[in-house]
Write a protein that holds these residues in place. Structure first.
Motif, PDB file in Angstrom:
ATOM      1  N   UNK A  72      -1.545  55.772  11.927  1.00 44.50           N
ATOM      2  CA  UNK A  72      -1.067  54.531  12.541  1.00 44.50           C
ATOM      3  C   UNK A  72      -0.512  53.620  11.461  1.00 44.50           C
ATOM      4  N   UNK A  73       0.538  52.907  11.798  1.00 40.07           N
ATOM      5  CA  UNK A  73       1.097  51.881  10.928  1.00 40.07           C
ATOM      6  C   UNK A  73       0.842  50.520  11.552  1.00 40.07           C
ATOM      7  N   UNK A  96      -2.112  52.889   7.832  1.00 41.79           N
ATOM      8  CA  UNK A  96      -1.226  52.546   6.722  1.00 41.79           C
ATOM      9  C   UNK A  96      -0.696  51.137   6.931  1.00 41.79           C
ATOM     10  N   UNK A  97      -0.671  50.370   5.863  1.00 37.01           N
ATOM     11  CA  UNK A  97      -0.163  48.997   5.945  1.00 37.01           C
ATOM     12  C   UNK A  97       1.362  49.019   5.981  1.00 37.01           C
ATOM     13  N   UNK A 119       9.046  50.050  14.530  1.00 33.74           N
ATOM     14  CA  UNK A 119       9.435  50.136  13.126  1.00 33.74           C
ATOM     15  C   UNK A 119       8.230  50.427  12.236  1.00 33.74           C
ATOM     16  N   UNK A 120       7.062  49.885  12.593  1.00 32.73           N
ATOM     17  CA  UNK A 120       5.850  50.144  11.814  1.00 32.73           C
ATOM     18  C   UNK A 120       5.489  51.624  11.880  1.00 32.73           C
ATOM     19  N   UNK A 128       8.229  55.459   4.131  1.00 32.61           N
ATOM     20  CA  UNK A 128       8.513  54.161   3.504  1.00 32.61           C
ATOM     21  C   UNK A 128       7.239  53.345   3.334  1.00 32.61           C
ATOM     22  N   UNK A 129       6.308  53.493   4.261  1.00 33.04           N
ATOM     23  CA  UNK A 129       5.018  52.804   4.171  1.00 33.04           C
ATOM     24  C   UNK A 129       3.966  53.808   3.710  1.00 33.04           C
TER      25      UNK A 129
END
Length: 278
Positions: A72-73, A96-97, A119-120, A128-129
């Motif tokens: 999960x973001x 993930x932050x 997007x998260x 990217x994250x």
């Protein structure tokens, strides 16, 4: 706020229980907006949930209905998303932050809570994250709270002593000369001792001095440096103490580093960026 969830946009893709899916969450104070995407980036659905324990349970059950959820973001994992992050981690979800989309992306795609949630999730999918979300609990969080309280008390103390000295600049000459050259503790005691009850400009100046002086005196016993507790700091700094070449550091530096890794050893970067803090 009602405990009912609310769908924010239609489903774009059919669900497959055997498919890997990713969760993205745009966090807010009262409502979190969640989005679920497939491993190929296709949108499944978005929905909003209240920021309550029942809301978190509903969010996770809803996301798992689309497939196998392991990642999960989440935006703002240290503030609005902290409680949700802890809940997801307790359910064995790797959180993930995710940072908010940059301005260029927002101009191209628009700005809605549902788009930010998607997007998260896509930031985690694309790589990217990568920052593991802090757990925001345990001894590190305890140190952070004590340090925040201490910093606030120190700031208030500085404001009080600066106000006291500012009054002297335009005070009566006799009053100013009688207090010139005094150290801060002596200036505070003198201001409290000479506080009069009559009227007049010089008396008003003395009264103005006595007010911040009393605050300055009252603040001193209320901000002990709890974050310096040896047992608490030793427990929190365990990952740092085991790093190769670690030679120790000052107490404040150790507290800052402990707060940065947030009890997640994977957040410790082996690069020499830590030299800035040591």
């Amino acid at each position: 706020m009602s405990g009912m969830t609310q769908s924010t946009r239609p489903r774009h893709h059919s669900a497959d229980p055997s498919e890997d899916v990713l969760l993205g969450v745009d966090t807010h104070k009262d409502v979190h907006v969640a989005a679920v995407i497939t491993a190929t980036g296709a949108m499944l659905d978005t929905r909003s949930f209240p920021t309550t324990r029942e809301g978190y349970r509903q969010l996770l059950a809803w996301a798992r209905a689309f497939g196998s959820l392991r990642r999960a973001g989440v935006e703002c994992t240290g503030s609005y998303g902290a409680a949700l992050t802890r809940y997801l981690q307790s359910e064995n979800i790797a959180v993930t932050e995710a940072n908010q989309p940059d301005k260029a992306t927002r101009r191209r795609r628009g700005k809605t809570d549902a788009i930010d949630a998607a997007s998260a999730a896509q930031a985690v999918l694309s790589g990217r994250a990568t920052a593991t979300a802090k757990t925001t609990d345990g001894p590190v969080e305890t140190i952070r709270m004590f340090k925040m309280a201490k910093s606030s008390a120190v700031k208030s103390r500085s404001q009080a002593i600066n106000q006291l000295k500012a009054v002297l600049v335009s005070a009566d000459t006799a009053l100013r000369e009688s207090m010139t050259g005094l150290s801060n503790p002596k200036l505070i005691r003198r201001s409290l001792r000479d506080h009069p009850g009559s009227c007049g400009t010089s008396h008003a100046a003395a009264a103005c001095q006595a007010d911040p002086a009393s605050h300055r005196r009252d603040q001193r016993p209320h901000h002990p440096d709890h974050s310096g507790d040896p047992g608490l700091c030793t427990e929190a700094a365990g990952p740092l103490r085991r790093r190769p070449g670690y030679r120790g550091c000052a107490a404040d530096s150790g507290r800052r580093q402990s707060g940065a890794h947030g009890q997640c050893r994977r957040r410790l970067n082996p690069d020499p960026v830590w030299a800035v803090e040591l």
